[in-house]
Design a protein around this motif. Structure first.
Motif, mmCIF file in Angstrom:
data_model
loop_
_atom_site.group_PDB
_atom_site.id
_atom_site.type_symbol
_atom_site.label_atom_id
_atom_site.label_comp_id
_atom_site.label_asym_id
_atom_site.label_seq_id
_atom_site.Cartn_x
_atom_site.Cartn_y
_atom_site.Cartn_z
ATOM 1 N N VAL A 138 109.082 132.432 25.220
ATOM 2 C CA VAL A 138 109.962 133.376 24.516
ATOM 3 C C VAL A 138 109.869 133.144 23.012
ATOM 4 C CG1 VAL A 138 112.346 134.146 24.161
ATOM 5 C CG2 VAL A 138 111.550 133.567 26.458
ATOM 6 N N PRO A 139 109.512 134.167 22.221
ATOM 7 C CA PRO A 139 109.467 134.000 20.764
ATOM 8 C C PRO A 139 110.860 134.125 20.145
ATOM 9 C CG PRO A 139 108.847 136.224 21.349
ATOM 10 C CD PRO A 139 109.100 135.508 22.646
ATOM 11 N N GLY A 140 110.981 133.776 18.875
ATOM 12 C CA GLY A 140 112.234 133.973 18.144
ATOM 13 C C GLY A 140 113.332 133.034 18.582
ATOM 14 N N GLY A 141 114.543 133.581 18.714
ATOM 15 C CA GLY A 141 115.716 132.759 18.989
ATOM 16 C C GLY A 141 116.081 132.704 20.460
ATOM 17 N N VAL A 142 116.460 131.517 20.913
ATOM 18 C CA VAL A 142 116.990 131.313 22.263
ATOM 19 C C VAL A 142 118.368 130.672 22.115
ATOM 20 C CG1 VAL A 142 116.720 130.095 24.465
ATOM 21 C CG2 VAL A 142 114.706 131.047 23.312
ATOM 22 N N VAL A 143 119.374 131.261 22.761
ATOM 23 C CA VAL A 143 120.735 130.731 22.697
ATOM 24 C C VAL A 143 121.096 130.216 24.085
ATOM 25 C CG1 VAL A 143 123.128 131.194 22.066
ATOM 26 C CG2 VAL A 143 121.293 132.479 20.963
ATOM 27 N N CYS A 144 121.486 128.927 24.156
ATOM 28 C CA CYS A 144 121.812 128.294 25.430
ATOM 29 C C CYS A 144 123.291 127.912 25.456
ATOM 30 C CB CYS A 144 120.938 127.053 25.627
ATOM 31 S SG CYS A 144 121.252 126.183 27.172
ATOM 32 N N PHE A 145 124.009 128.434 26.440
ATOM 33 C CA PHE A 145 125.441 128.170 26.565
ATOM 34 C C PHE A 145 125.720 127.168 27.684
ATOM 35 C CE2 PHE A 145 125.482 132.335 24.498
ATOM 36 C CZ PHE A 145 126.419 132.115 23.498
ATOM 37 N N PHE A 146 126.564 126.173 27.384
ATOM 38 C CA PHE A 146 127.020 125.195 28.367
ATOM 39 C C PHE A 146 128.491 125.469 28.695
ATOM 40 C CE2 PHE A 146 123.455 123.071 26.325
ATOM 41 C CZ PHE A 146 122.780 122.515 27.412
ATOM 42 N N PRO A 147 128.955 125.003 29.869
ATOM 43 C CA PRO A 147 130.336 125.328 30.263
ATOM 44 C C PRO A 147 131.420 124.596 29.499
ATOM 45 C CG PRO A 147 129.240 124.020 31.971
ATOM 46 C CD PRO A 147 128.200 124.365 30.968
ATOM 47 N N SER A 148 131.104 123.458 28.853
ATOM 48 C CA SER A 148 132.135 122.708 28.117
ATOM 49 C C SER A 148 131.486 121.839 27.048
ATOM 50 C CB SER A 148 132.958 121.828 29.065
ATOM 51 O OG SER A 148 132.164 120.769 29.568
ATOM 52 N N TYR A 149 132.290 121.410 26.080
ATOM 53 C CA TYR A 149 131.797 120.522 25.017
ATOM 54 C C TYR A 149 131.378 119.171 25.590
ATOM 55 C CZ TYR A 149 133.474 123.747 21.426
ATOM 56 O OH TYR A 149 133.660 124.843 20.618
ATOM 57 N N GLU A 150 132.164 118.663 26.532
ATOM 58 C CA GLU A 150 131.884 117.358 27.130
ATOM 59 C C GLU A 150 130.549 117.379 27.870
ATOM 60 O OE1 GLU A 150 132.174 113.440 28.285
ATOM 61 O OE2 GLU A 150 133.259 114.550 26.732
ATOM 62 N N TYR A 151 130.304 118.445 28.626
ATOM 63 C CA TYR A 151 129.040 118.535 29.364
ATOM 64 C C TYR A 151 127.861 118.711 28.400
ATOM 65 C CZ TYR A 151 125.744 119.722 33.069
ATOM 66 O OH TYR A 151 124.662 119.730 33.920
ATOM 67 N N THR A 152 128.057 119.449 27.326
ATOM 68 C CA THR A 152 127.005 119.598 26.312
ATOM 69 C C THR A 152 126.608 118.238 25.754
ATOM 70 O OG1 THR A 152 127.979 121.721 25.685
ATOM 71 C CG2 THR A 152 126.401 120.775 24.157
ATOM 72 N N ARG A 153 127.616 117.422 25.439
ATOM 73 C CA ARG A 153 127.346 116.086 24.888
ATOM 74 C C ARG A 153 126.569 115.216 25.872
ATOM 75 N NH1 ARG A 153 129.155 111.260 25.241
ATOM 76 N NH2 ARG A 153 130.740 111.826 26.782
ATOM 77 N N LYS A 154 126.960 115.266 27.153
ATOM 78 C CA LYS A 154 126.280 114.465 28.183
ATOM 79 C C LYS A 154 124.816 114.881 28.343
ATOM 80 C CE LYS A 154 130.231 113.252 31.124
ATOM 81 N NZ LYS A 154 130.867 113.451 32.455
ATOM 82 N N VAL A 155 124.571 116.196 28.427
ATOM 83 C CA VAL A 155 123.219 116.700 28.650
ATOM 84 C C VAL A 155 122.315 116.354 27.475
ATOM 85 C CG1 VAL A 155 121.832 118.797 28.900
ATOM 86 C CG2 VAL A 155 123.941 118.556 30.199
ATOM 87 N N ILE A 156 122.806 116.589 26.246
ATOM 88 C CA ILE A 156 121.970 116.328 25.067
ATOM 89 C C ILE A 156 121.682 114.832 24.933
ATOM 90 C CG2 ILE A 156 121.923 116.439 22.544
ATOM 91 C CD1 ILE A 156 123.355 119.128 22.747
ATOM 92 N N SER A 157 122.654 113.993 25.235
ATOM 93 C CA SER A 157 122.436 112.529 25.200
ATOM 94 C C SER A 157 121.370 112.126 26.217
ATOM 95 C CB SER A 157 123.739 111.789 25.497
ATOM 96 O OG SER A 157 124.695 112.056 24.518
ATOM 97 N N HIS A 158 121.433 112.710 27.410
ATOM 98 C CA HIS A 158 120.435 112.395 28.454
ATOM 99 C C HIS A 158 119.057 112.880 28.024
ATOM 100 C CE1 HIS A 158 118.853 111.716 32.500
ATOM 101 N NE2 HIS A 158 118.275 112.917 32.404
ATOM 102 N N TRP A 159 118.982 114.085 27.444
ATOM 103 C CA TRP A 159 117.689 114.617 26.998
ATOM 104 C C TRP A 159 117.088 113.798 25.867
ATOM 105 C CZ3 TRP A 159 118.981 120.597 26.897
ATOM 106 C CH2 TRP A 159 119.017 121.065 28.212
ATOM 107 N N GLU A 160 117.943 113.272 24.994
ATOM 108 C CA GLU A 160 117.451 112.409 23.919
ATOM 109 C C GLU A 160 116.787 111.160 24.494
ATOM 110 O OE1 GLU A 160 119.910 112.792 19.762
ATOM 111 O OE2 GLU A 160 120.987 111.926 21.460
ATOM 112 N N ALA A 161 117.452 110.565 25.490
ATOM 113 C CA ALA A 161 116.937 109.328 26.097
ATOM 114 C C ALA A 161 115.664 109.583 26.909
ATOM 115 C CB ALA A 161 118.013 108.703 26.986
#
Length: 820
Positions: free
Chosen positions: A690-713
């Motif tokens: 997909v070119p250009g912008g992609v917007v990804c929505f998560f169900p909560s702030y807490e879950y966003t933090r968990k997922v991004i931390s896991h992806w970083e690791a």
């Protein structure tokens, strides 16, 4: 109007559903209805609201003008008739049912006619004066140039004055502390006190005071949504002849850098009020009133009557968003916050956030008057939750203990200078706070971090909670009035800032042992709270907490006291005990939002509730309208489909990922590493194609933090960053515009540059700051990803209580209306 169809000045050929929307809106406003309007995102809802509502306003004003002119002509012709002629009728000689002689009746009637004619002439003169002034501002370029030159000269003079000032020396202490002392208070005094700003208006310039004209209040949830609406108004045919004002908080509209550096909204508000007070004291001193000796107090250079009037006229002369207001304020060296409030009465369209309309205290403070006006609430699908959130309140054990300690220190220091009534109410506040801490299982005289509590959650009615806390003998309504009139929360903030500081040393360098003893308890208490945050790993996370440590939580305490004055059936009190007193909390949960929405519905001429989806409308009407006393006959509904054909949208539901892993985002399974890894692989594949912008929505702030931390690791985030630049929803609302601008610029650069990056990826949260009212058009949103569904936790005690309340009250109410 042709064949019963009204024509609207739409900037381009409207779709059929837009025409229907505007027709229904015009009709609802004209008939004084409560309208529920449902129009999906992307159907031009904002522009339809603007054209429909402002067309009605223009027609209504013209109709009122014609009616007033006809009434004035009729009144003048009646007055020109001689009394003998007007009374020489057979009926005039008949015996009146009242005992009044005919000449008295005639005199009273003619006096009423004269008063009416005088009022109509006065209104006509005011309207003409207002229109001439706006026309002059819009067209007189020479006047604008003169104003700008004058403000530049004043700017230069101010800079020279600042340079000529000597370095401020440390004050040897202000033993008077006049600004911190509560004025004498009488609880039985019902007289309304004049607002501080109102007195300035009366003293400095009578021209600043204006009466309210018929207007439309447009409100939405976020400032980005409001800015987008203002930009739509600027593009419409009404931009040249509509008086629009955008309201915001001091945090959004203040241009005083010294005040903005304080950071938190509470400290900015307190500092602004203090500088106003200093200005009034300075004016009294210049007028010959003797002032006690002491260090010079700073005043705000942007708070001047002439400058405010000039900026107010500029605001009314053309349409500005908040960014343009700030620029204008800096050019004219005038405060946009107060200038916009002065512009409310003559404005025809007022754009403001939800809170300023839905909360009565905020309406009063902002000068928003709803009587006979129109209110449009956009993005209203979460209106019920917003009302509940605004009128709910929560306090932690740490906040309660800090408030108790600070108020106790304040009372000890000024005991000899406070009147008996003040001391009595302060003791009552301390008593209530002590009861709240006791009900959480702690005591106010020990460090809340070291006090253990039995974990658990308990839900009580308001009355049962008051009995359990043993504070049912306190009149909370009188305490609420005392908070408002004495402004003790602000006084305590000033006291804490002056003598609490960082919790290490006083702001004054006095050697008086007595004074040190008076404040050492407060300093020692603040030090114990700071010492609990000693680990280096936690220092960055606790920076914000340490910054606000010296600030007083009494504002939150005041809000909780106010919440407890709700009806016993309209709310519940939830006690969360979390192991330690500092983490435990007591929360007021509003169950009946209609009780606070009823006044808006009652006062306004018409209320329009609009959103992309308002379903289920029957539940919405039951919860907010029928419960507020609105009859079915006053409600009008409008709903339409989308203008985009189905073949232009590609909705896809993924049940499994590239590796075959089944996707299960239930609360029990969504935290598993396999689920987060599979989500990362899906998003990586999407970003590859997909070119250009992609917007990804998560169900909560807490879950966003968990997922991004896991992806970083795991390295997933790095792979995503190789294809698209990653942006995240900011924590602060005032940073949303900056993130959106950078997101947009990045996509535009990637489109021109055939380098490694193909665009940008934005992580956001459903119901967050970037999920509503933002137009991700064209390349900004080529693909939208929704991770899971934001279902509430069914085991939540608060949710269960809310469902139980609705089952008990709303279903019964529904049957009552249905039977009638």
């Amino acid at each position: 109007m042709e064949d019963g169809i009204r024509k609207f000045p739409f900037p381009y050929q409207p779709y059929a559903i837009q025409e229907q929307f505007m027709q229904a809106l015009y009709s609802a406003l004209d008939q004084g209805k409560v309208g529920i309007f449902e129009s999906p995102t992307g159907t031009g809802k904002s522009l339809s609201l603007i054209c429909g509502a402002l067309s009605w306003l223009k027609d209504y004003e013209e109709r009122k003008r014609r009616e007033a002119a006809a009434l004035l002509q009729e009144g003048e012709s009646a007055l020109s008739t001689s009394p003998a002629q007007s009374s020489a009728t057979p009926q005039s000689f008949a015996t009146s049912s009242s005992a009044e002689p005919d000449w008295i009746t005639d005199f009273v009637q003619r006096k009423a006619e004269r008063d009416l004619v005088s009022k109509l002439k006065e209104d006509k003169l005011k309207r003409k004066k207002r229109e001439e002034r706006l026309e002059m501002i819009r067209n007189n370029v020479q006047l604008k140039y003169a104003m700008k030159r004058k403000s530049c000269e004043e700017d230069e003079a101010f800079k020279l004055l600042q340079l000529s000032k000597e370095e401020p020396t440390e004050a040897s202490g202000d033993p008077e502390d006049e600004e911190l002392i509560i004025a004498e208070y009488e609880s039985d005094d019902e007289s309304k006190t004049k607002s501080r700003f109102g007195s300035v208006e009366d003293e400095e310039d009578d021209d600043l005071v204006e009466e309210h004209v018929t207007k439309i209040y447009y409100c939405s949830r976020t400032h980005s949504q409001l800015a987008q609406f203002v930009h739509e108004v600027q593009k419409s045919h009404f931009s040249k002849d509509i008086s629009l004002v955008t309201l915001g908080s001091r945090l959004n509209l203040c241009i005083n850098e010294e005040v903005l550096r304080l950071g938190s909204i509470q400290r900015i508000n307190d500092r602004c009020m203090e500088m106003q007070k200093n200005k009034h004291e300075k004016q009294q001193h210049e007028e010959g009133v003797k002032r006690k000796r002491g260090p010079a107090k700073s005043v705000c250079p942007y708070y001047r009557a002439s400058g405010l009037q000039q900026l107010r006229d500029e605001v009314l002369g053309s349409v500005h968003d908040i960014e343009q207001l700030l620029k204008l304020g800096r050019e004219t060296r005038s405060c946009p916050y107060y200038a916009t409030r002065l512009a409310i009465p003559p404005a025809q369209l007022v754009v403001l956030p939800y809170q300023m309309v839905l909360r009565e205290a905020t309406r009063r403070a902002s000068g928003v008057q709803l009587k006979g006006q129109v209110v449009i609430i956009d993005e209203a699908h979460n209106l019920s939750d917003t009302l509940s959130c605004i009128h709910s309140a929560e306090l932690t054990g740490a906040q309660l203990c800090r408030a108790y300690s600070q108020l106790n220190q304040y009372a000890d220091r000024y005991r000899s200078r406070l009147k008996a009534k003040n001391l009595m109410y302060i003791k009552q506040i301390l008593f209530v706070i002590e009861g709240l801490v006791r009900v959480l299982g702690g005591t106010v005289r020990q460090n809340p971090h070291s006090q253990a509590t039995q974990p658990g959650t308990e839900m009580l009615t308001i009355n049962n909670f008051l009995f359990k806390a043993q504070i049912d003998n306190i009149n909370l309504f009188k305490l609420q009035k005392y908070f408002e009139k004495s402004m003790i929360s602000r006084k305590l903030c000033g006291f804490t800032e002056k003598y609490g500081g960082s919790g290490v040393s006083l702001h004054t360098q006095t050697s008086s042992n007595k004074e040190n003893q008076r404040t050492e308890g407060l300093n020692r208490y603040l030090q114990t709270l700071q010492s609990s945050q000693s680990s280096a790993a936690e220092q960055q996370e606790s920076a914000e907490a340490e910054k606000g440590l010296s600030a007083s939580p009494m504002m939150q305490v005041e809000g909780f006291f106010m919440a407890l004055t709700n009806s016993n059936t309209d709310g519940r009190v939830v006690m969360h005990r979390q192991g330690t007193l500092s983490e435990s909390s007591v929360k007021f949960l509003l169950l009946n939002p209609a009780v606070h929405f009823a006044q808006v519905l009652k006062e306004c001429r018409a209320v329009i509730i609009a959103g992309g989806t308002m379903q289920p409308i029957s539940d919405f009407k039951q919860e907010l309208l029928f419960s507020a006393g609105v009859g079915e006959e006053r409600i009008i509904e409008f709903s339409c489909g989308h203008v985009i054909p189905p073949e232009n949208i590609l909705p896809i539901i993924l049940c499994s990922g590239p590796s075959g892993q089944e996707l299960d985002f239930t609360f029990q399974n969504r935290d598993s590493p396999r689920m987060m890894d599979e989500t990362g692989r899906i998003l990586s594949n999407i970003c590859n194609v997909v070119p250009g912008g992609v917007v990804c929505f998560f169900p909560s702030y807490e879950y966003t933090r968990k997922v991004i931390s896991h992806w970083e690791a795991s390295g997933v985030l790095a792979r995503l960053a190789n294809k698209k630049k990653i942006f995240q929803e900011p924590k602060k609302s005032n940073q949303v515009e900056q993130v959106l601008s950078e997101f947009s610029r990045c996509i535009q650069r990637c489109a021109l540059d055939s380098g490694g990056l193909s665009g940008a990826l934005l992580f956001s949260v459903v119901g967050g700051k970037m999920s509503e009212g933002i137009n991700f058009s064209d390349d900004l949103g080529r693909c939208v990803v929704m991770v899971g569904m934001p279902y509430p936790n069914i085991k939540s005690l608060e949710l269960q209580e809310k469902m139980s309340y609705m089952d008990k009250h709303l279903v019964r109410q529904f049957w009552r209306f249905d039977l009638h």
